[in-house]
Structure formats: C-alpha cells, structure tokens
Write a protein that holds these residues in place. Structure first.
Motif, PDB file in Angstrom:
ATOM      1  N   LEU A 130       1.045  -1.183  -0.102  1.00 58.65           N
ATOM      2  CA  LEU A 130      -0.008  -0.074  -0.090  1.00 58.65           C
ATOM      3  C   LEU A 130       0.896   1.416  -0.084  1.00 58.65           C
ATOM      4  O   LEU A 130       0.533   2.415  -0.428  1.00 58.65           O
TER       5      LEU A 130
ATOM      6  N   ALA B  80      -2.318  -3.264  -2.432  1.00 63.64           N
ATOM      7  CA  ALA B  80      -2.993  -2.593  -3.485  1.00 63.64           C
ATOM      8  C   ALA B  80      -2.589  -3.331  -4.936  1.00 63.64           C
ATOM      9  O   ALA B  80      -1.894  -4.304  -4.721  1.00 63.64           O
TER      10      ALA B  80
ATOM     11  N   PRO C 214      -6.582   0.223  -4.422  1.00 62.19           N
ATOM     12  CA  PRO C 214      -6.197  -0.025  -3.051  1.00 62.19           C
ATOM     13  C   PRO C 214      -7.259  -1.000  -2.687  1.00 62.19           C
ATOM     14  O   PRO C 214      -8.562  -0.811  -2.906  1.00 62.19           O
TER      15      PRO C 214
END
Length: 621
Positions: A484, A502, A588
């Motif tokens: 992320l 993500a 995400p």
C-alpha cells in the motif's frame, strides 16, 4: 480517557476531497462546515456510511458533515491530522454558486464560529434571570453585576467579535477589523451618542447611531475594508507595507464607517426590523404558524442561517427578538417525536439511538441527532414534529413572547424566557413535546418501517452485530499485488483510512474478496464498500481520482445491501478508459476497521490470480 477521533477526522478529510480541495472550515454546534473548490470530489456515500457521522449534505453553499455533540473534538482532530486550519482561505477558484448559496455560506462563515460563546452567554443570562426571580441574587449585588458583565459583554461588544469573524471570512487583517469595531463602541463615541452631541469630521456632519449589539454596519465595513486592503497590498512598497497598510485602513475605514456605512446600514436595519414586526403584526397567529411549520425544513437544508442577521438586528434595534422564540419549540417537537419512536420501537439499536437523541434534544436543544438519525429517515415522525412546531409557533406568536438575547430552546434554557408571554411559551413547548411524542407513538411509527425504509435498512446492515473472527481475504482482480505504501497517493500510502494492499490490474473484472454484504456503492462506480460475514470492513477504491470520470468506464454489477460470495463480480471497469482519462488505475484494498485487528499480514507480493489469498487477519484477543 478521551476518545481518539483521528481516524474519523482522516476519513472525513479524504472524502471531502482532501486538504487541497478545502477553501475554509468552520463548525457550529453539531456540524463541520466545509467550503470546497470542487463539489464533485466529495464522496457523500462514504461520509454518510462512516461511523461517527450522522449524515452529510450540501446546503447553503457548504459541504455539511453532521457530527452531533462531539463536533468540537472532531473539528480539533481534523485540524491536527491535516493541513487544513481554521484560518485557511484557499485562493483557488471554487465552482460558481448561486446568490442564495453565496449569501448563506457567507453568513454561516461569519456567525458559526461565535455561536458557542453566544449560546453560553445567553444561558448565563437565563441563569441570572432564574436567580433574581427566586431572590437568590439582586441586581445590586457584586456577584450579579460581575456575572451579568460576563454575559452581556458578548452582546454589548458584538461588533468586535463580528469584526474578527468577518475578517476571517473576507480574508483580511482580523486585528485591524477589530480595531475598527472597537472605534464604533469606544466609550467617548457611545457617550456622544447618548448625550446627543453634534460631531463633524473635516466639517462633514456625523450621524451618530448606537453601534453596541449592532450587526450589519461592521460586517459591511469589513467587507469594504477587505477590498481596500487588497488594493493597498498591491500598490504599497514592501518596505513600509507592514505599518502603512493598517495606518491607511484605520484612517480611511473608521471615518467612512461613521460617515456613510454605519448610518446607511443602521437605517436599513431599522427598516428590516420594522418590516418583520409589521409582517408578524398583521396576523401573528398565522405568521407564527407558518414560520413554525416551515422551520424544520429550513434547518435540514441549512437555510436557518439566513435568518440569524435578522434576529441579531431585531435585538440591536428593538431590544428583543421574537423570530427565534417562535421557532424555539421546534426543538421540543422533534425531541418529542424522537421520544415517541423510543417508546414504540423494540429494535435494540434504534431504541439506543432514539433514547440518546431525544435526551440531547430536550435537555440541551441539540436536535441534529434526532432529526437526521430518527425522525427524518422515517418521515412520519418528522412531519408530526413539523406540524406541532407550527401549532406551537401560533401559540408563541399569539402570546407575544420575546427575549433580549439569542437563546436555544431546551429544559435548561427555559428560565431565560421568563417575562411577558412566558406562560404561553411554556404551554407551546409542552404541546409541541407531548403532542409529537403521543402522536408518533400512536400512529407515526412502528417497527415495520425498519424493513420498509431503505435508508434505515442500509444503516442496519452497516451496524449488524458481528463477532469479529480471524479471516483471510482473497484476490480482487488479476494483476500484481504491491504494498500500500507504493500507491502514489498520500492518503492511501500513509494508511490514513486503514491498512491493506493494492493491485496493479491486468483485468477489469473486480470481484469480492470475502463472503458478506455490499455496504456502499459510489454513484460513480469507482468505490465499493463491503462487510464480511466475519466482520472485516473493506473499501475497494478503483483508480486514483477516478471519481472525476463520473462513472464513465465503470459497470457496477451489485447494489447496496446485496449479499455476495467470495469471487462474485462487483464491477467491470474499462482500464483503457482510465488510461485515456489520464488517471492511475491502481486499486487499493483497505481494511477500514484496521484498529479491530491485532495483525494484518499481507501474503507474498507479486502477480496474483483470482481466489489467491492476499491478506490474513488476526483479531485482538
């Protein structure tokens, strides 16, 4: 230990479009009021579903996020966790507003920061009235005089406070603005007015008026000053700008206010006050009924701010106000309707919500939790409350109740209304409260509405009591899973909304990573919220800034409230459309209830196929 509102604040900031989208932020008794550059960047769906937010709306030219009694703490948290501050005035151009929205937004921006101290001063006046009524204090006592000075000074020197808040709103020097306001209430000038002196300025006659407790003269004066200040900053040399700007502002604006702005606005204020009293005087019962009936609608749309200057002007010119007195029993009506729901419902969560909201409304006069959380979603209780608000307004107007201060209506503030028409006001409040409660209980609400009302059904789905369990999330899309922290957006990369991973997608088919329910679908299709059967709350955000695509390229396959299985198709997205629009297609996957877990363990990063595990969740023991 004080509750930490940081996560809530970060969520709110993210969903009003981020720091860079905020022009200004103020708060009133229950709401955060954002002025934003681009309204399309505001995600109302997520805001409304966020725990701690009662509702969110666009009204009066502002994005209003209704929090309730804890708004000041959330406001402080917003300032701490963002680059927004109470003085911010973004020079970027926001989208054009209509005249009404601009007016309401300006009035709100000037008056809402001072609402707390005004209500506090009004309550102190009410307590002093109670003390003198029961002979606990007399006006001659030092204790009374000191406390009365504390209460009355807010209203007596109101132009100084307004000078500060108006300067903040019009983006000019607040200290020069306060100095101009101080000159209007300077003892020598007030004495000259009281003594009927004849003054001239450079042989020009000065029309002296009383500026104590006045509203419009200082606001218009500071608006003109803001334009003058910008001119001075453009033309004055840098070396002398620091002292020459305030010097010229004081030399020009103080005489201009005494000679032109003050007398004109004083006459306008008197015409406004006489117009209002004349309208009510034609038929007070009809006028009171109409005002009381329509007031709840004005409150929910934020239009009640437009009447605030009229109320303050009434106090300044007439020494009393009846408008907010007529509308006061609306608080009791909405409290009563909420009490009716509380007594009737057998639903545990609704009983808890309606009980606390009814208590807050009747005791403190804070009605937003009652309106937005209880009466408005079920419609009938709100309508019953509005009808009894109208009936109460008729009684108050007929009784001629008036008070010389701004005072909210609640059990605690009732002593502040002691005086002419007090008995009528108390009767009106009682009818509004008990009438709304009885009618709502008898025929305004039943628990079958829980299933019929889609909004309440959605909220119930959001708040289902689920015992959190360990869980494993599977892949949402074919593509490369990345940390992320690698997302090129500080909100996601900084995990402000929660932990997660993500995906750089190779396919446009986005599927559910869990068995559960859909709790949020953005209108533009770029974001989906899920709640798993094991309690995980998941936000899937498709692309960066793709909200600006307004749904183009997004084909949503589910709807809010729908049950889904792991691997069920949620959205088909055209990745080429995102690329052509110039946006990043990164996706995400966020655990918005991160704090509920002891460990959030991402699986190995790299290429993933559908149904591969991506995150392992371990709950706190």
């Amino acid at each position: 230990m004080a509750k930490d509102y940081t996560l809530l604040a970060k969520t709110i900031v993210e969903n009003v479009g981020g720091d860079e989208n905020v022009i200004s932020l103020v708060h009133c008794a229950t709401r955060l009021r954002f002025e934003v550059i681009d309204r399309n960047k505001v995600n109302f769906d997520i805001l409304k579903q966020t725990e701690g937010v009662i509702t969110a709306m666009e009204a009066g030219g502002q994005i209003q996020v209704v929090i309730g009694n804890k708004v000041d703490q959330v406001y402080d948290a917003v300032l701490k966790c963002s680059h927004i501050n109470s003085d911010i005035q973004n020079e970027s151009k926001s989208e054009k507003k209509g005249v009404l929205n601009t007016l309401l937004e300006t009035i709100s921006g000037i008056f809402s920061p001072m609402l707390g101290v005004m209500c506090g001063a009004g309550m102190l006046k009410a307590l002093l009235i109670l003390c003198t009524t029961f002979k606990w204090l007399t006006p001659e006592m030092g204790t009374y005089r000191i406390l009365y000075a504390a209460a009355d000074s807010v209203f007596n020197f109101l132009p100084i406070i307004l000078g500060y808040t108006a300067a903040k709103k019009f983006n000019c020097s607040p200290f020069v603005a306060m100095a101009i306001a101080m000159s209007l209430v300077y003892p020598d000038m007030t004495a000259a007015f009281s003594g009927g002196e004849k003054l001239t300025f450079l042989n020009i006659p000065v029309t002296l008026v009383s500026y104590t407790s006045s509203v419009m003269p200082i606001i218009i004066s500071i608006y003109v000053m803001s334009k003058f200040e910008k001119l001075l900053k453009r033309i004055l040399p840098e070396v002398c700008k620091l002292f020459l700007t305030p010097l010229l502002e004081l030399m020009i604006m103080v005489p201009a206010t005494f000679l032109v702005i003050g007398p004109i606005m004083d006459q306008f204020g008197k015409l406004l006050a006489s117009g209002y009293t004349g309208l009510v005087g034609i038929n007070p019962i009809i006028a009171g009924g109409v005002i009381g009936l329509l007031w709840p609608m004005a409150v929910i749309f934020g239009l009640h701010w437009g009447f605030f200057p009229i109320v303050m002007n009434n106090i300044a010119t007439l020494g009393k106000d009846t408008l907010f007195v007529i509308t006061g029993p609306n608080n009791m009506a909405q409290a009563g309707a909420t009490l009716g729901v509380f007594l009737k419902t057998k639903d545990k969560k609704l009983k808890e919500l309606s009980g606390s909201a009814a208590f807050s409304a009747v005791l403190a006069g804070i009605t937003e939790p009652a309106i937005y959380g209880v009466t408005l979603p079920y419609k009938k209780p709100f309508i019953i409350g509005a009808i009894f608000s109208g009936i109460a307004g008729m009684i108050v107007a007929a009784a001629g109740t008036a008070i010389p201060t701004v005072l909210g209506t609640s059990l605690l503030s009732l002593p502040g209304y002691i005086g002419p028409g007090f008995v009528g006001f108390v009767i009106a409040c009682a009818i509004a409260y008990f009438g709304s409660a009885i009618c709502t209980y008898l025929f305004g609400f039943n628990d079958s509405m829980l299933n019929k009302n889609s909004e309440k059904e959605e909220n119930t789905q959001l708040n289902d009591e689920i015992t959190l369990k360990d869980e494993t999330l599977s892949s949402i899309v074919e593509g490369e899973m990345i940390p992320l922290e690698d997302v090129k957006d500080p909100t996601f990369a900084g995990k402000m909304m929660g932990d997660g991973v993500a995906f750089k997608p190779k396919s446009g088919c986005v599927v559910s990573p869990v068995d559960g329910k859909v709790i949020m679908v953005a209108k533009t299709g770029h974001a989906i919220g899920l709640k798993s059967n094991n309690g995980a709350e998941i936000l899937i955000h498709i692309g960066m800034d793709t909200v600006n695509m307004n749904g183009k390229g997004f084909d949503v396959k589910v709807q809010q409230g729908q049950a889904v299985k792991k691997g069920d198709l949620l959205v088909e997205v055209d990745l080429q459309e995102i690329a052509d629009a110039g946006y990043d297609d990164i996706i995400p996957v966020i655990l918005t209830n991160t704090v509920a877990y002891d460990q959030i363990i991402p699986m190995e990063y790299g290429k993933k196929e559908e149904q591969e595990n991506i995150i392992e969740l371990k709950v706190k023991k």
